[in-house]
Scaffold this motif. Structure first.
Motif, PDB file in Angstrom:
ATOM      1  N   ILE A   1       6.931 -12.788 -12.241  1.00  0.00           N
ATOM      2  CA  ILE A   1       7.993 -12.642 -11.375  1.00  0.00           C
ATOM      3  C   ILE A   1       9.185 -11.865 -12.209  1.00  0.00           C
ATOM      4  O   ILE A   1       9.482 -12.310 -13.453  1.00  0.00           O
ATOM      5  N   ALA A   2      10.287 -11.210 -11.567  1.00  0.00           N
ATOM      6  CA  ALA A   2      11.415 -10.652 -12.263  1.00  0.00           C
ATOM      7  C   ALA A   2      12.381 -10.967 -11.257  1.00  0.00           C
ATOM      8  O   ALA A   2      12.153 -10.436  -9.799  1.00  0.00           O
ATOM      9  N   GLN A   3      13.711 -11.244 -11.451  1.00  0.00           N
ATOM     10  CA  GLN A   3      14.524 -11.211 -10.403  1.00  0.00           C
ATOM     11  C   GLN A   3      15.842 -10.685 -11.115  1.00  0.00           C
ATOM     12  O   GLN A   3      15.988 -10.960 -12.194  1.00  0.00           O
ATOM     13  N   ALA A   4      16.774 -10.415 -10.196  1.00  0.00           N
ATOM     14  CA  ALA A   4      18.146  -9.904 -10.351  1.00  0.00           C
ATOM     15  C   ALA A   4      19.056 -10.055  -9.197  1.00  0.00           C
ATOM     16  O   ALA A   4      18.730  -9.748  -8.192  1.00  0.00           O
ATOM     17  N   GLU A   5      19.998 -10.673  -9.785  1.00  0.00           N
ATOM     18  CA  GLU A   5      21.178 -10.954  -8.978  1.00  0.00           C
ATOM     19  C   GLU A   5      21.761  -9.722  -8.490  1.00  0.00           C
ATOM     20  O   GLU A   5      21.956  -8.745  -9.063  1.00  0.00           O
ATOM     21  N   ILE A   6      22.418  -9.507  -7.121  1.00  0.00           N
ATOM     22  CA  ILE A   6      23.095  -8.669  -6.816  1.00  0.00           C
ATOM     23  C   ILE A   6      24.554  -9.107  -5.942  1.00  0.00           C
ATOM     24  O   ILE A   6      24.752 -10.268  -5.779  1.00  0.00           O
ATOM     25  N   ALA A   7      25.243  -8.099  -6.127  1.00  0.00           N
ATOM     26  CA  ALA A   7      26.613  -8.594  -5.807  1.00  0.00           C
ATOM     27  C   ALA A   7      27.149  -8.529  -4.569  1.00  0.00           C
ATOM     28  O   ALA A   7      26.587  -7.311  -3.657  1.00  0.00           O
ATOM     29  N   GLN A   8      27.855  -9.115  -3.931  1.00  0.00           N
ATOM     30  CA  GLN A   8      28.397  -9.179  -2.623  1.00  0.00           C
ATOM     31  C   GLN A   8      29.878  -9.033  -2.619  1.00  0.00           C
ATOM     32  O   GLN A   8      30.603  -9.388  -3.552  1.00  0.00           O
ATOM     33  N   ALA A   9      30.496  -8.229  -1.910  1.00  0.00           N
ATOM     34  CA  ALA A   9      31.866  -7.902  -1.712  1.00  0.00           C
ATOM     35  C   ALA A   9      32.498  -8.582  -0.496  1.00  0.00           C
ATOM     36  O   ALA A   9      31.839  -8.490   0.701  1.00  0.00           O
ATOM     37  N   TYR A  10      33.740  -8.993  -0.344  1.00  0.00           N
ATOM     38  CA  TYR A  10      34.525  -9.536   1.041  1.00  0.00           C
ATOM     39  C   TYR A  10      35.841  -8.768   1.065  1.00  0.00           C
ATOM     40  O   TYR A  10      36.823  -9.340   0.785  1.00  0.00           O
ATOM     41  N   PRO A  11      35.706  -7.585   1.365  1.00  0.00           N
ATOM     42  CA  PRO A  11      37.046  -6.708   1.574  1.00  0.00           C
ATOM     43  C   PRO A  11      38.107  -7.314   2.465  1.00  0.00           C
ATOM     44  O   PRO A  11      39.420  -7.025   2.556  1.00  0.00           O
ATOM     45  N   ALA A  12      37.706  -8.266   3.590  1.00  0.00           N
ATOM     46  CA  ALA A  12      38.683  -8.964   4.175  1.00  0.00           C
ATOM     47  C   ALA A  12      38.150 -10.163   4.893  1.00  0.00           C
ATOM     48  O   ALA A  12      36.694 -10.414   4.822  1.00  0.00           O
TER      49      ALA A  12
END
Length: 507
Positions: free
Chosen positions: A29-40
């Motif tokens: 298994i390999a895992q990578a986090e991804i970013a979330q953006a909250y523009p409003a």
């Protein structure tokens, strides 16, 4: 000889690539986090290119770590966060805007307006869904109107829409525009009874048919990966939305079986068989899976905040350093604590569907501390699950009050949470030996499609239990705690009535 099956599990906060052996055990298994953006406020976005990069990174990493060449992979399966919406240029492949995540609430006014105009019965009758920003249709409409020139380009056939599975298929294959029935069923544009994109719904939401992907079975042909990506072409033979993939991974193939997956949100699915069953309790009717053109249906309850409540404890309040710390911290709280968290951070999901209210804590005292917050956060997930299962029993006459719940996802690893879940449900909760059931479901679909894995009935017989949690709480105690929860929810819902769209301003 091909000796492995690869699964890509693209989720809301991370992407995983997993290799499965012929016995369905995990080889790597390999895992990578991804970013979330909250523009409003209430807006949640992903970078589609970042998602694509995370897929390349994790697949290449798991192949390198296990020293498995692409030529040894029999098939690839994809499972994905559902409803998240991407539109891209058919020539360049470039997204026209960041992806609108399933949690995004920016189209709440659009949904309220359509409800006020009396359109929800049509949407529900055709799709099994309700009018809510959760689903893809209003997200697509927003993108077409917000991005200059997008609507005209879509009408000319220059753009493509997809949920994350379609986005990845396009990139992996070099241009295949397809999806599966389970992801199509979450757009609010797909007639789940006839198995087609619905012209009336396309007109209602103002969405050109030219945008849409071809809809296929969950197990079948989805092209091959471009050879240069991983060193050799890999056949893609399975696709399902994450909750349906988990249903398959939990081997819930018989009507009456129910599973709950605890990730960022929680999603409980009850298999109702070959007939779509309409809900009277604000649950969703959806496609559980489609094999050989034959659809199996489910009732689904969606909780927007489950693991996200633990993330809030960690990142928002700084009470824990790691998600695994939440259970031990909660165990130190006062058992008599009357603290309730209603985690409506992005509104309440089923069975309430209140997109506009926000979360609250109830029952705070002078001695309330971090342990009580942790307990309230974890218990909120259990209480919400209770409400979903109660609605399912009321909706479907075949639902057994003694049904065992099969639980999976990140929160299922917490013994304290699973025991509390069993206590507050008054039901046994089974945790499977292979807890990565979403990826397992995707792998099974792909492997079964190429004859690498057995038929569903044999797969179900091979399902293995890791631990059963049996309820220990007295019924009277359970009733008191549930009453406190329901009073907290009623209080929050009564804090303000939904505003008329004309009285709102869009951020």
């Amino acid at each position: 000889m091909s000796t492995f099956v690869l699964a890509i599990d693209q989720g809301t906060t991370s992407t995983r690539a997993m290799l499965f052996r012929p016995d369905l055990s995990v080889a790597g298994i390999a895992q990578a986090e991804i970013a979330q953006a909250y523009p409003a406020s209430g807006w949640v976005e992903h970078d589609p290119e970042g998602i694509w990069a995370s897929v390349l990174t994790t697949v290449r990493a798991v192949l390198a770590r296990t020293d498995v060449p692409a030529t040894s992979i029999a098939a690839l399966g994809i499972t994905n966060q559902r409803e998240t919406t991407v539109i891209w240029d058919r020539v360049t492949g470039a997204p026209i805007h960041p992806a609108l995540v399933w949690q995004d609430r920016r189209t709440a006014e659009h949904c309220l307006r359509l409800k006020a105009e009396g359109h929800e019965p049509l949407v529900t009758a055709r799709t099994g869904l309700i009018l809510d920003p959760y689903f893809s249709a209003t997200k697509i409409a927003w993108l077409l109107d917000a991005v200059p020139g997008a609507r005209g380009r879509a009408e000319r056939g220059e753009l493509a829409f997809g949920t994350i599975d379609s986005w990845l298929l396009w990139r992996l294959t070099g241009g295949l525009h397809a999806t599966d029935a389970t992801n199509a069923a979450r757009t609010a544009l797909f007639d789940i009874h006839r198995g087609v994109w619905d012209d009336d719904l396309l007109a209602l939401f103002g969405i050109p048919r030219a945008l849409l992907p071809e809809v296929r079975d969950c197990a079948g042909e989805f092209g091959i990966t471009r050879p240069e990506l991983f060193g050799a072409a890999i056949p893609i033979r399975g696709v399902a939305g994450d909750q349906q993939a988990a249903t398959i991974g939990q081997a819930c193939f018989s009507p009456g079986m129910v599973k709950a997956t605890y990730g960022t949100g929680c999603f409980a699915l009850l298999n109702t068989g070959a007939q779509a069953h309409a809900s009277c309790n604000r649950l969703l009717t959806t496609i559980a899976y489609q094999f050989g053109g034959q659809r199996t249906y489910a009732l689904e309850g969606s909780i927007f905040v489950a693991g996200a409540a633990v993330q809030w404890l960690r990142d928002g309040l700084g009470l824990i350093r790691d998600a695994a710390d939440s259970g031990p911290l909660a165990a130190r709280s006062d058992p008599a604590s009357g603290v309730y968290l209603v985690p409506a951070f992005v509104g309440l999901g089923a069975p309430h569907w209140e997109p506009d209210i926000r979360g609250a804590l109830f029952g705070l005292a002078r001695d309330t501390g971090p342990a009580d917050f942790a307990r309230a956060a974890l218990e909120s997930v259990c209480y919400q699950t209770h409400d979903l299962l109660a609605a399912m029993r009321a909706d479907w006459p075949g639902a057994d009050a003694e049904t065992v719940l099969r639980a999976d996802g990140g929160m299922a690893a917490s013994d304290w949470t699973m025991q509390r879940l069993a206590d507050l449900l008054g039901l046994c909760v089974d945790r499977p030996l292979v807890q990565e059931t979403t990826a397992l479901g995707a792998a099974y679909l792909a492997g079964w499609s190429v004859g690498f894995y057995p038929e569903p009935i044999e797969f179900a017989q091979a399902w293995r239990l890791e631990r059963r949690f049996s309820p220990r709480m007295a019924a009277a105690d359970r009733a008191v705690r549930l009453d406190g929860w329901h009073r907290a929810v009623r209080a929050l819902r009564g804090m303000r009535a939904p505003l008329d769209p004309a009285d709102r301003s869009t951020p």
